[in-house]
Design a protein around this motif. Structure first.
Motif, mmCIF file in Angstrom:
data_model
loop_
_atom_site.group_PDB
_atom_site.id
_atom_site.type_symbol
_atom_site.label_atom_id
_atom_site.label_comp_id
_atom_site.label_asym_id
_atom_site.label_seq_id
_atom_site.Cartn_x
_atom_site.Cartn_y
_atom_site.Cartn_z
ATOM 1 N N MET A 1 0.830 -1.203 0.000
ATOM 2 C CA MET A 1 0.000 0.000 0.000
ATOM 3 C C MET A 1 0.869 1.259 0.000
ATOM 4 S SD MET A 1 -2.650 1.407 2.845
ATOM 5 C CE MET A 1 -1.338 2.270 3.674
ATOM 6 N N THR A 2 1.924 1.272 0.814
ATOM 7 C CA THR A 2 2.811 2.426 0.890
ATOM 8 C C THR A 2 3.483 2.684 -0.462
ATOM 9 O OG1 THR A 2 3.228 1.972 3.220
ATOM 10 C CG2 THR A 2 4.794 3.389 2.116
ATOM 11 N N THR A 3 3.931 1.619 -1.110
ATOM 12 C CA THR A 3 4.561 1.764 -2.423
ATOM 13 C C THR A 3 3.590 2.362 -3.425
ATOM 14 O OG1 THR A 3 6.005 -0.115 -1.968
ATOM 15 C CG2 THR A 3 5.735 0.514 -4.278
ATOM 16 N N GLN A 4 2.352 1.861 -3.435
ATOM 17 C CA GLN A 4 1.334 2.368 -4.358
ATOM 18 C C GLN A 4 1.051 3.855 -4.099
ATOM 19 O OE1 GLN A 4 -0.071 0.976 -7.005
ATOM 20 N NE2 GLN A 4 -1.237 2.815 -7.396
ATOM 21 N N LEU A 5 0.888 4.227 -2.834
ATOM 22 C CA LEU A 5 0.618 5.631 -2.501
ATOM 23 C C LEU A 5 1.807 6.525 -2.851
ATOM 24 C CD1 LEU A 5 -1.331 5.230 0.861
ATOM 25 C CD2 LEU A 5 -2.248 6.034 -1.319
ATOM 26 N N GLN A 6 3.025 6.033 -2.641
ATOM 27 C CA GLN A 6 4.214 6.827 -2.982
ATOM 28 C C GLN A 6 4.284 7.076 -4.489
ATOM 29 O OE1 GLN A 6 6.050 8.473 -1.078
ATOM 30 N NE2 GLN A 6 6.111 7.502 0.917
ATOM 31 N N ARG A 7 3.888 6.078 -5.276
ATOM 32 C CA ARG A 7 3.859 6.272 -6.737
ATOM 33 C C ARG A 7 2.849 7.353 -7.111
ATOM 34 N NH1 ARG A 7 3.767 -0.009 -8.039
ATOM 35 N NH2 ARG A 7 5.997 -0.406 -7.962
ATOM 36 N N GLU A 8 1.656 7.274 -6.499
ATOM 37 C CA GLU A 8 0.623 8.272 -6.778
ATOM 38 C C GLU A 8 1.084 9.666 -6.365
ATOM 39 O OE1 GLU A 8 -3.008 6.940 -4.921
ATOM 40 O OE2 GLU A 8 -2.966 5.034 -6.001
ATOM 41 N N ILE A 9 1.749 9.754 -5.206
ATOM 42 C CA ILE A 9 2.269 11.046 -4.735
ATOM 43 C C ILE A 9 3.303 11.580 -5.721
ATOM 44 C CG2 ILE A 9 3.710 12.112 -2.939
ATOM 45 C CD1 ILE A 9 2.190 10.306 -0.901
ATOM 46 N N GLY A 10 4.151 10.705 -6.232
ATOM 47 C CA GLY A 10 5.161 11.119 -7.214
ATOM 48 C C GLY A 10 4.525 11.699 -8.471
ATOM 49 N N LYS A 11 3.481 11.043 -8.964
ATOM 50 C CA LYS A 11 2.788 11.544 -10.162
ATOM 51 C C LYS A 11 2.125 12.890 -9.890
ATOM 52 C CE LYS A 11 1.859 7.011 -12.166
ATOM 53 N NZ LYS A 11 0.837 5.993 -12.461
ATOM 54 N N LEU A 12 1.496 13.024 -8.723
ATOM 55 C CA LEU A 12 0.838 14.286 -8.372
ATOM 56 C C LEU A 12 1.862 15.413 -8.223
ATOM 57 C CD1 LEU A 12 -1.800 12.981 -5.796
ATOM 58 C CD2 LEU A 12 -2.275 13.935 -8.063
ATOM 59 N N THR A 13 3.000 15.116 -7.622
ATOM 60 C CA THR A 13 4.040 16.128 -7.436
ATOM 61 C C THR A 13 4.587 16.584 -8.786
ATOM 62 O OG1 THR A 13 4.603 15.097 -5.326
ATOM 63 C CG2 THR A 13 6.214 16.602 -6.238
ATOM 64 N N GLU A 14 4.744 15.643 -9.711
ATOM 65 C CA GLU A 14 5.202 15.997 -11.055
ATOM 66 C C GLU A 14 4.171 16.886 -11.757
ATOM 67 O OE1 GLU A 14 6.264 13.801 -15.280
ATOM 68 O OE2 GLU A 14 6.350 12.627 -13.426
#
Length: 193
Positions: free
Chosen positions: A114-127
């Motif tokens: 779950m943490t990995t999935q959320l970190q990916r989503e956060i990365g896309k949003l930050t970009e």
């Protein structure tokens, strides 16, 4: 005067019997050629456990192996796992402990996923947020170069709309970070780590 036998492994070179060589190969994966060296290395750190008639039994904790020797002949009779019914040295784990360990492992694995999935989503949003900030900077540059007040107002309206999007993305990122922290806290409360 009777002589007391020493229960410490002797410094002499222990010779495994044919049976012991087979068991060393079968249970430890050591070739027959290396069996004598292997058993002598084990005996250097093995600890005395009990006596069975004339035989002494040693435990090598690192390998979890019991070594049965005949000290009079300097011979290793056999080796077997410590869990063997011949000598009960270590208590086995209860089924409840094993089940709890499996559940804890599964929970940790799910948290990690779950943490990995959320970190990916956060990365896309930050970009996405960074790209919008670049657009804001470009529009500000156009606004500065522009002479017509009506066009400046139009550009400012677009800038304001993009700023609203950036703020919404920031709130979404904060929500995902909070979700990660809450999940980690809940898991540590359940598992106790």
């Amino acid at each position: 005067m009777t002589q007391i036998k020493s229960t410490k492994p002797q410094a002499l070179r222990w010779q495994p019997t044919v049976h012991a060589v087979r068991r060393i190969k079968e249970r430890c994966g050591v070739d027959e050629i290396h069996a004598a060296n292997f058993v002598n290395q084990l005996m250097q750190t093995a600890k005395y456990v009990t006596t069975q008639g004339k035989r002494l039994v040693y435990l090598h904790e690192g390998r979890g192996m019991m070594i049965v020797v005949n000290p009079d002949e300097g011979a290793v009779i056999t080796v077997h796992p410590a869990e063997s019914p011949k000598v009960d040295v270590k208590p086995t784990q209860s089924k409840a402990t094993i089940t709890i360990d499996r559940i804890s492992t599964a929970i940790k694995r799910e948290l990690s996923r779950m943490t990995t999935q959320l970190q990916r989503e956060i990365g896309k949003l930050t970009e996405q947020q960074a790209q919008l900030n670049v657009s804001i900077a470009e529009m500000n540059l156009k606004k500065i170069r522009c002479k017509a007040p009506h066009t400046k107002e139009l550009i400012q309206t677009r800038i304001d709309a993009i700023i609203t999007q950036v703020n919404e993305i920031a709130q979404e990122v904060d929500a995902k970070l909070t979700q990660i922290k809450n999940a980690e806290r809940e898991v540590s409360e359940v598992i106790g780590e």
